[in-house]
Motif scaffolding. Structure first.
Motif, PDB file in Angstrom:
ATOM      1  N   ALA A 254       0.807  -1.236   0.072  1.00  0.00           N
ATOM      2  CA  ALA A 254       0.067   0.210  -0.236  1.00  0.00           C
ATOM      3  C   ALA A 254       0.943   1.383   0.152  1.00  0.00           C
ATOM      4  CB  ALA A 254      -1.194   0.003   1.217  1.00  0.00           C
ATOM      5  N   THR A 255       1.869   1.107   0.932  1.00  0.00           N
ATOM      6  CA  THR A 255       2.707   2.597   1.044  1.00  0.00           C
ATOM      7  C   THR A 255       3.600   2.887  -0.124  1.00  0.00           C
ATOM      8  OG1 THR A 255       4.232   1.388   2.200  1.00  0.00           O
ATOM      9  CG2 THR A 255       2.627   2.381   3.442  1.00  0.00           C
ATOM     10  N   SER A 256       3.952   1.679  -0.940  1.00  0.00           N
ATOM     11  CA  SER A 256       4.794   2.039  -2.391  1.00  0.00           C
ATOM     12  C   SER A 256       3.973   1.870  -3.392  1.00  0.00           C
ATOM     13  CB  SER A 256       6.049   0.808  -2.303  1.00  0.00           C
ATOM     14  OG  SER A 256       5.296  -0.298  -2.289  1.00  0.00           O
ATOM     15  N   HIS A 257       3.347   0.688  -3.839  1.00  0.00           N
ATOM     16  CA  HIS A 257       2.690   0.800  -5.018  1.00  0.00           C
ATOM     17  C   HIS A 257       1.542   1.227  -5.076  1.00  0.00           C
ATOM     18  CE1 HIS A 257       2.104  -1.341  -9.103  1.00  0.00           C
ATOM     19  NE2 HIS A 257       0.916  -1.513  -8.711  1.00  0.00           N
ATOM     20  N   LEU A 258       0.468   1.102  -4.221  1.00  0.00           N
ATOM     21  CA  LEU A 258      -0.827   2.004  -4.287  1.00  0.00           C
ATOM     22  C   LEU A 258      -0.675   3.507  -4.195  1.00  0.00           C
ATOM     23  CD1 LEU A 258      -3.260  -0.245  -2.209  1.00  0.00           C
ATOM     24  CD2 LEU A 258      -2.957  -0.138  -4.648  1.00  0.00           C
ATOM     25  N   VAL A 259       0.209   3.770  -3.413  1.00  0.00           N
ATOM     26  CA  VAL A 259       0.265   5.465  -3.325  1.00  0.00           C
ATOM     27  C   VAL A 259       1.016   5.766  -4.493  1.00  0.00           C
ATOM     28  CG1 VAL A 259       1.676   6.826  -2.144  1.00  0.00           C
ATOM     29  CG2 VAL A 259       0.600   5.210  -0.900  1.00  0.00           C
ATOM     30  N   SER A 260       2.118   5.127  -5.189  1.00  0.00           N
ATOM     31  CA  SER A 260       2.814   5.717  -6.293  1.00  0.00           C
ATOM     32  C   SER A 260       1.811   5.804  -7.561  1.00  0.00           C
ATOM     33  CB  SER A 260       4.088   5.033  -6.559  1.00  0.00           C
ATOM     34  OG  SER A 260       3.738   3.552  -6.919  1.00  0.00           O
ATOM     35  N   GLU A 261       0.828   4.922  -7.555  1.00  0.00           N
ATOM     36  CA  GLU A 261       0.019   4.600  -8.526  1.00  0.00           C
ATOM     37  C   GLU A 261      -1.333   5.740  -8.437  1.00  0.00           C
ATOM     38  OE1 GLU A 261       0.098   2.796 -11.541  1.00  0.00           O
ATOM     39  OE2 GLU A 261       2.162   2.521 -10.999  1.00  0.00           O
ATOM     40  N   SER A 262      -1.361   6.451  -7.369  1.00  0.00           N
ATOM     41  CA  SER A 262      -2.482   6.945  -7.067  1.00  0.00           C
ATOM     42  C   SER A 262      -3.757   6.288  -7.043  1.00  0.00           C
ATOM     43  CB  SER A 262      -2.855   8.250  -8.081  1.00  0.00           C
ATOM     44  OG  SER A 262      -1.885   9.231  -8.014  1.00  0.00           O
ATOM     45  N   ALA A 263      -3.669   5.108  -6.464  1.00  0.00           N
ATOM     46  CA  ALA A 263      -4.441   4.022  -6.295  1.00  0.00           C
ATOM     47  C   ALA A 263      -5.435   3.916  -4.966  1.00  0.00           C
ATOM     48  CB  ALA A 263      -4.048   2.622  -6.714  1.00  0.00           C
ATOM     49  N   LEU A 264      -5.420   5.198  -3.927  1.00  0.00           N
ATOM     50  CA  LEU A 264      -5.867   5.237  -2.970  1.00  0.00           C
ATOM     51  C   LEU A 264      -7.046   6.300  -3.014  1.00  0.00           C
ATOM     52  CD1 LEU A 264      -3.252   4.084  -0.392  1.00  0.00           C
ATOM     53  CD2 LEU A 264      -4.887   2.969  -0.912  1.00  0.00           C
ATOM     54  N   PRO A 265      -7.996   6.257  -2.570  1.00  0.00           N
ATOM     55  CA  PRO A 265      -8.785   5.409  -1.962  1.00  0.00           C
ATOM     56  C   PRO A 265      -8.737   3.978  -2.526  1.00  0.00           C
ATOM     57  CG  PRO A 265      -9.874   7.490  -1.497  1.00  0.00           C
ATOM     58  CD  PRO A 265      -8.834   7.482  -2.698  1.00  0.00           C
ATOM     59  N   LEU A 266      -8.801   2.822  -1.736  1.00  0.00           N
ATOM     60  CA  LEU A 266      -8.832   1.614  -2.286  1.00  0.00           C
ATOM     61  C   LEU A 266     -10.385   1.426  -2.991  1.00  0.00           C
ATOM     62  CD1 LEU A 266      -7.534  -1.206  -2.476  1.00  0.00           C
ATOM     63  CD2 LEU A 266      -9.094  -2.019  -0.709  1.00  0.00           C
ATOM     64  N   THR A 267     -10.485   1.109  -4.275  1.00  0.00           N
ATOM     65  CA  THR A 267     -11.889   0.906  -4.605  1.00  0.00           C
ATOM     66  C   THR A 267     -12.696  -0.109  -4.267  1.00  0.00           C
ATOM     67  OG1 THR A 267     -10.788   1.690  -7.080  1.00  0.00           O
ATOM     68  CG2 THR A 267     -13.050   0.861  -7.040  1.00  0.00           C
ATOM     69  N   ALA A 268     -12.203  -1.189  -3.975  1.00  0.00           N
ATOM     70  CA  ALA A 268     -13.049  -2.238  -3.541  1.00  0.00           C
ATOM     71  C   ALA A 268     -12.228  -3.264  -2.640  1.00  0.00           C
ATOM     72  CB  ALA A 268     -13.827  -3.115  -4.731  1.00  0.00           C
ATOM     73  N   LEU A 269     -12.412  -3.601  -1.395  1.00  0.00           N
ATOM     74  CA  LEU A 269     -12.036  -4.886  -0.685  1.00  0.00           C
ATOM     75  C   LEU A 269     -13.027  -6.081  -0.928  1.00  0.00           C
ATOM     76  CD1 LEU A 269      -9.972  -5.887   1.081  1.00  0.00           C
ATOM     77  CD2 LEU A 269     -11.501  -5.043   3.160  1.00  0.00           C
ATOM     78  N   LEU A 270     -12.413  -6.988  -1.416  1.00  0.00           N
ATOM     79  CA  LEU A 270     -13.168  -8.328  -1.450  1.00  0.00           C
ATOM     80  C   LEU A 270     -12.463  -9.391  -0.358  1.00  0.00           C
ATOM     81  CD1 LEU A 270     -13.781  -7.032  -4.162  1.00  0.00           C
ATOM     82  CD2 LEU A 270     -13.878  -9.476  -5.045  1.00  0.00           C
ATOM     83  N   HIS A 271     -13.228  -9.335   0.706  1.00  0.00           N
ATOM     84  CA  HIS A 271     -12.847 -10.113   1.915  1.00  0.00           C
ATOM     85  C   HIS A 271     -13.879 -10.688   2.923  1.00  0.00           C
ATOM     86  CE1 HIS A 271     -10.847 -10.187   6.088  1.00  0.00           C
ATOM     87  NE2 HIS A 271      -9.999  -9.873   5.579  1.00  0.00           N
ATOM     88  N   SER A 272     -13.688 -11.729   3.326  1.00  0.00           N
ATOM     89  CA  SER A 272     -14.789 -12.433   4.083  1.00  0.00           C
ATOM     90  C   SER A 272     -15.289 -11.648   5.317  1.00  0.00           C
ATOM     91  CB  SER A 272     -14.142 -13.728   4.743  1.00  0.00           C
ATOM     92  OG  SER A 272     -12.899 -13.403   5.486  1.00  0.00           O
ATOM     93  N   PHE A 273     -16.496 -11.792   5.320  1.00  0.00           N
ATOM     94  CA  PHE A 273     -17.319 -11.348   6.746  1.00  0.00           C
ATOM     95  C   PHE A 273     -16.953 -12.350   7.671  1.00  0.00           C
ATOM     96  CE2 PHE A 273     -20.715  -8.776   4.473  1.00  0.00           C
ATOM     97  CZ  PHE A 273     -19.805  -7.799   3.950  1.00  0.00           C
TER      98      PHE A 273
END
Length: 367
Positions: A254-273
């Motif tokens: 998150a701190t390297s790739h997502l930030v450098s790609e201007s990809a935050l906020p995260l569009t979607a989290l697919l995660h169990s409830f």
């Protein structure tokens, strides 16, 4: 009013089989997969037959609700990419995947164990099946990149990236995440010369020697600050973790790739409830469920948290005899997010909690 780019998430079986459709800004919403620059990803398809581990005496699972399709051949378009998150049959299902033609042009990406299993079937062309390497911060070679050509010669290329983020010392091989980003091809009109286009270069990778550059500086060890918007279109991002993983595993990505790609906020989290537990001698925790997602969603400013791997199944066999499941409904997850504190509480308020049944879809507009 212009149509912004979008991500459409369609559940195929109400569990972990999803179709992700990324559409560029100029694509009509009615047919996102037909426009140049659109990109489709098929995730963990399990459509027909049971999921059997070793034999039916050990573990036998069947879906109680019917998937929305009976064959992958019913998909409107051949997916650009097929992502297989693990080698277990409820994620890497031979009968379902082999519905595709051996000459299928889809690229298949998966964990090394999943790819080894798929290659043993001798069904798909080897050059289209690739194992993902473990993500390593500041090593661009650990990120699988797919270039998206622009619709016109004057445009700029887009890019899809896929990264595998496995937990350390995970004996179950269940706890990991897959990061996906989508930056569409661009056609940008020049403000100074109407009728002429600007060619935007692709975003340069972050410098490995500046881990604390301005775009990655955090106000505290638990806070990630998104990069400021620049002159290019924002990147859509997805994190897929059906069994959950500790946020510390995701943080470097998150701190390297997502930030450098201007990809935050995260569009979607697919995660169990739901939380799923076995005795320690059967692997211990199977799914971290809502407690795990409550750490990830606010930290990455997730716009949507979509339930994954929570469908009610007919489970039989010795392996599931001691399994304990703690279920959480959508309203319960919302209340848990509302009880967050500080920055996480403000971020959590923006997260839409969604549970999709087979055939339902959720569209997120962004950019």
């Amino acid at each position: 009013m212009p149509v912004v780019m979008s991500l459409t998430i369609k559940s195929l079986n109400g569990d972990t089989s999803f179709l992700l459709i990324f559409s560029p800004q100029v694509a009509p919403l009615s047919s996102p997969g037909l426009f140049p620059g659109s990109f489709t990803i098929l995730v963990d398809p399990w459509i027909v037959g049971p999921s059997i581990i070793f034999n039916s005496i050990f573990s036998h699972s069947e879906q109680k609700s019917q998937p929305c399709i009976t064959s992958l051949g019913e998909l409107e378009l051949e997916p650009d990419l097929i992502l297989i998150s693990q080698h277990k049959p409820d994620h890497c299902h031979e009968e379902t995947l082999c519905q595709l033609s051996p000459d299928c042009g889809s690229t298949i990406l998966g964990t090394p164990a999943a790819v080894k299993k798929i290659q043993a079937w001798n069904h798909f062309r080897p050059e289209f099946v690739h194992a993902l390497p473990k993500y390593v911060e500041w090593d661009g070679r650990s990120i699988h990149r797919i270039m998206l050509p622009p619709p016109t010669p004057r445009g700029s290329c887009g890019e899809v990236t896929v990264s595998w983020l496995p937990a350390r010392r995970d004996v179950t091989a269940l706890h990991h995440a897959f990061g996906i980003t989508y930056r569409p091809p661009c056609i940008v009109l020049s403000m100074r010369n109407p009728g002429h286009y600007l060619d935007l270069p692709m975003s340069p990778p972050a410098s490995p020697r500046t881990p604390m550059s301005p775009m990655t500086v955090a106000s505290s060890p638990c806070t990630i600050v998104p990069a400021p918007y620049n002159d290019r279109e924002k990147t859509l991002s997805v994190l897929y973790s059906p069994h959950g993983v500790a946020f510390e595993t995701i943080r470097p990505y998150a701190t390297s790739h997502l930030v450098s790609e201007s990809a935050l906020p995260l569009t979607a989290l697919l995660h169990s409830f739901d939380c799923v537990e076995n005795p320690w001698w059967l692997g211990g925790n199977i799914s971290t469920g809502s407690p795990g997602g409550l750490e990830i969603a606010p930290s990455l400013y997730a716009r949507a948290w979509i339930s994954a791997h929570d469908a009610d199944k007919d489970n039989r066999g010795w392996a599931v005899k001691y399994t304990r499941i703690g279920q959480f409904a959508v309203d319960e997850v919302k209340r848990m997010l509302e009880k967050s504190h500080g920055n996480k509480k403000r971020n959590a308020a923006r997260t839409k909690v969604v549970s999709l049944e087979a055939g339902q879809e959720h569209r997120i507009q962004g950019g």
